[in-house]
Design an enzyme around this catalytic site. Structure first.
Site, PDB file in Angstrom:
ATOM      1  N   ASP A   1       0.815  -1.220   0.000  1.00 42.15           N
ATOM      2  CA  ASP A   1       0.000   0.000   0.000  1.00 42.15           C
ATOM      3  C   ASP A   1       0.847   1.269   0.000  1.00 42.15           C
ATOM      4  OD1 ASP A   1      -2.408  -1.593   0.282  1.00 42.15           O
ATOM      5  OD2 ASP A   1      -1.885  -1.811   2.395  1.00 42.15           O
TER       6      ASP A   1
ATOM      7  N   GLY B   1       1.789   2.954  -2.621  1.00 42.01           N
ATOM      8  CA  GLY B   1       1.513   3.826  -3.762  1.00 42.01           C
ATOM      9  C   GLY B   1       2.242   3.398  -5.013  1.00 42.01           C
TER      10      GLY B   1
ATOM     11  N   GLY C   1      -3.835  -4.381  -4.908  1.00 43.88           N
ATOM     12  CA  GLY C   1      -4.745  -3.326  -5.323  1.00 43.88           C
ATOM     13  C   GLY C   1      -3.947  -2.077  -5.645  1.00 43.88           C
TER      14      GLY C   1
ATOM     15  N   GLN D   1       2.216  -6.033  -3.177  1.00 42.61           N
ATOM     16  CA  GLN D   1       2.495  -6.043  -1.733  1.00 42.61           C
ATOM     17  C   GLN D   1       3.824  -5.307  -1.431  1.00 42.61           C
ATOM     18  OE1 GLN D   1       1.652  -9.528  -3.060  1.00 42.61           O
ATOM     19  NE2 GLN D   1      -0.396  -8.699  -2.906  1.00 42.61           N
TER      20      GLN D   1
END
Length: 424
Positions: free
Chosen positions: A13, A15, A40, A224
């Site tokens: 997470d 970026g 994601g 990740q």
């Protein structure tokens, strides 16, 4: 470039989606090397938000070819949804997206086993996404996994499916008391999937090595982060693959001598999702504040991220195990909301001071962070595009991170959009 690895330097997470999208403007090929739909990656450009789980962020750069490597585990349903959504948004896919024939498939029983196993752990749950990632990698290393290439031979695929499904159903029904999964339903779906993705399948290793030999500019994208690496992360609270830079070599089939540069993506503070140690974690009140101003909720699961101060031990550790050349520092704009900003420079546990990131769980779980406090800048920096125009305190913060990590900060993200970036 010509071959650059972009790697997450914390617990994910960080970026990476924005940074890969940004760097892909000067790339010919973007290749994802590990993980699955548990990733994601969010890209915002001209107020349009795109969330990608499998397809590399470079797909939004029209000149880029995107590859899914053999180190990945592919969820057919998610892949088809992603392709359809991109095409509906006007993004050209055919001729620009290729998938390794050696990548393993996520099967329906992997998702069921993932969910049931996590539930059975109760309060000791790791915090997996439930996307079937762990069970798929487990089958891979047990040598009973099903690869995309297996779909080409119907008889072989059926034989492998029968063997794997029989073993899975024994656990699903025999251990957990859940209904068994239907073989014919799975068979029909995956053979239909094979017909739809046949134009995308290639030998990624051959493709990439030819691209490198002809001077193409290649970005290798991980999912990740380093501290979720199964070998180098905060085990057992890790993912089931190697997000660290070494995973790019095995996950894409290129040699280590091909790599020219490693860019580490690191937040100006620290977050993680799920269980596991987190030395610099905020108290709950400050966490709620950070989530509200920074939108710290998972792009894949929607779960609230745990938030804390920047940890220089983690950054130094990631720089070392990945061979980071420079940092892409993200979410700097979020810290504009703080009068004082802390940076963890060491841990203290039972009278011993740790300056290097430790493997011992008790130190990470119960050690006290040693902080250096810096002044905040208390003004918005979203429109700044030149480092010299940042407030003095913001420049001091960046330079302190460089001092603590021994690595230069070459990119600074001051907003979600691609353009909200300072190049140094």
């Amino acid at each position: 470039m010509p071959v650059t690895i972009v790697v997450g330097a914390q617990w994910g997470d960080e970026g990476k989606g924005k940074i890969v999208d940004l760097l892909s403007q000067d790339a010919d090929v973007v290749a994802r090397y590990q993980g699955g739909a548990n990733a994601g990656h969010t890209v915002v450009h001209e107020e349009r938000k795109t969330v990608l789980h499998l397809i590399p962020s470079g797909i939004l750069s029209p000149s880029c070819v995107c590859l899914l490597g053999s180190g990945m585990v592919i969820d057919p349903t998610q892949l088809l949804v992603e392709i359809e959504e991109l095409e509906q948004a006007g993004v050209a896919i055919h001729g620009r997206l290729f998938i390794s024939h050696q990548a393993h498939l996520i099967m329906p029983y992997h998702k069921v086993l993932d969910r049931l196993s996590e539930q059975s752990l109760g309060q000791k749950a790791i915090g997996v996404t439930g996307r079937g990632i762990g069970p798929a990698y487990l089958d891979k290393y047990k040598r009973v996994g099903i690869r995309i290439v297996d779909l080409l031979d119907r008889d072989l695929f059926l034989e492998k499916l029968e063997t794997a499904l029989e073993a899975a159903n024994r656990i699903i029904h025999g251990v957990y008391g859940e209904p068994e999964l239907d073989k014919q339903e799975i068979l029909d779906y995956y053979l239909s999937f094979d017909q739809r993705i046949d134009p995308f399948i290639t030998d990624v290793s051959v493709y990439l090595n030819r691209a490198i030999e002809t001077g193409k500019r290649v970005l290798c994208e991980g999912a990740q982060g380093t501290l979720l690496d199964v070998d180098w992360g905060t085990y057992p609270f890790v993912t089931s693959s190697n997000p660290s830079a070494g995973g790019a070599i095995t996950g894409l089939g290129i040699g280590p001598t091909c790599i020219n540069k490693v860019v580490g993506v690191i937040k100006a503070y620290t977050t993680r999702v799920g269980s596991g140690p987190f030395p610099t974690e905020f108290n709950e009140e400050l966490q709620e504040y950070m989530r509200a101003i920074a939108g710290e909720f998972g792009a894949t699961t929607g779960r609230a991220r745990r938030c804390g101060w920047f940890d220089a031990l983690i950054a130094r550790y990631s720089a070392r195990v990945n061979g980071v050349e420079s940092w892409a520092l993200t979410k700097m704009d979020v810290l504009s909301a703080f009068d004082k900003i802390k940076v963890c420079t060491a841990y203290e546990y039972k009278g011993k001071v740790y300056h290097d990131f430790p493997a011992e769980a008790p130190v990470l779980e119960r050690g006290a962070p040693v902080y250096e406090e810096l002044n905040g800048w208390n003004k918005p920096i979203n429109e700044v595009r030149d480092f010299a125009n940042l407030p003095r305190e913001a420049r001091d913060y960046v330079e302190f991170i460089e001092l603590m990590t021994g690595k230069r900060v070459s990119l600074i993200s001051v907003g979600r959009d691609r353009k909200a970036t300072i190049h140094r």
